[in-house]
Scaffold this active site. Sequence first.
Site, short mmCIF file in Angstrom:
data_model
loop_
_atom_site.label_atom_id
_atom_site.label_comp_id
_atom_site.label_asym_id
_atom_site.label_seq_id
_atom_site.Cartn_x
_atom_site.Cartn_y
_atom_site.Cartn_z
N HIS A 43 40.65 39.89 45.75
CA HIS A 43 39.24 40.06 46.40
C HIS A 43 38.85 39.51 47.48
CE1 HIS A 43 38.02 40.92 41.91
NE2 HIS A 43 37.96 42.25 42.60
N CYS A 94 33.54 35.00 39.96
CA CYS A 94 33.83 36.09 39.08
C CYS A 94 32.67 35.87 37.96
CB CYS A 94 34.93 36.38 38.71
SG CYS A 94 36.25 36.28 39.95
N1 GLY Z 1 41.33 39.93 35.69
C1 GLY Z 1 40.36 40.18 36.54
C2 GLY Z 1 40.52 41.46 37.36
O1 GLY Z 1 41.93 41.60 37.54
O2 GLY Z 1 39.87 42.15 37.60
#
Ligand code: GLY
Length: 256
Positions: free
Chosen positions: A164, A251
């Site tokens: 991300h 996250c």
């Molecule tokens: N394990 C977090 C994701 O890959 O979205």
Amino acid sequence: MFTRAIVKTPAENFSSGLTTANLGQPDFSTALLQHEAYCQALRKCGLDLTELPPDPNYPDSTFVEDTAILTERCAILTHPGAPSRQGEVSEIRPTIGQFYNRIHTLTAPGTLDGGDICDADGHFFIGISERTNEEGARQLADLLLQEGYTASFVDVRPVPGILHLKSGMASLGDGTLLLIKELADHPAFENYQRVIVPAGETYAANCVRVNDTVLMASGFPQVGNLVERLGIPRLVLDMSEFEKMDGGLSCLSLRF
Ligand code: GLY
């Protein structure tokens, strides 16, 4: 100022979630302890926590940040890029509805994960990644503009090892960004003070500024020193079991 956060306890099958990290299987009881320490750190920063129970139907759902963008003016529910995670959004919607009247929703064929969105004091950097496509990015930018915010796009697909956008950057507040060197020269960041993450400490780019404090992962002394030099107090947390599942500090919560 943030006053609240939503978090979700990892489920027992947390290790069957998505990962590319190749760091081995996470240990569940250690993950629970690390999650509790993370919650304590948010409380120490003055936040009231809404703690959701584990949901084994969605092993990645402890990474609540990917399901929504929460701003002062509205909430925007995402449409996550991984099909196995898309159901997480309807699960969290009622909780977000307890705090927001104004809720927008991104729709297919747009996809977007909250981990691709970096809020730099009302300007939103939107990462285009393996999870967030151009359509999802455009939908979000349009909604943010309608709500009086600004946005710019950062394509992270050419950057190796970055799931991300926020795997490679954080907003430290007051016009300062922490950036991995591969992102440092992107034109979207040119008017910001840029602090560059030293080679070998990429994981530490995923810090979170929570009010007056920066939460950061332990084991990254050079980034620790850089943040210290900015004069921002730090809380350092062991994130080893979440790193194994491609997860970072940001996250694990929705802060608002
Ligand atoms: N394990 C977090 C994701 O890959 O979205």
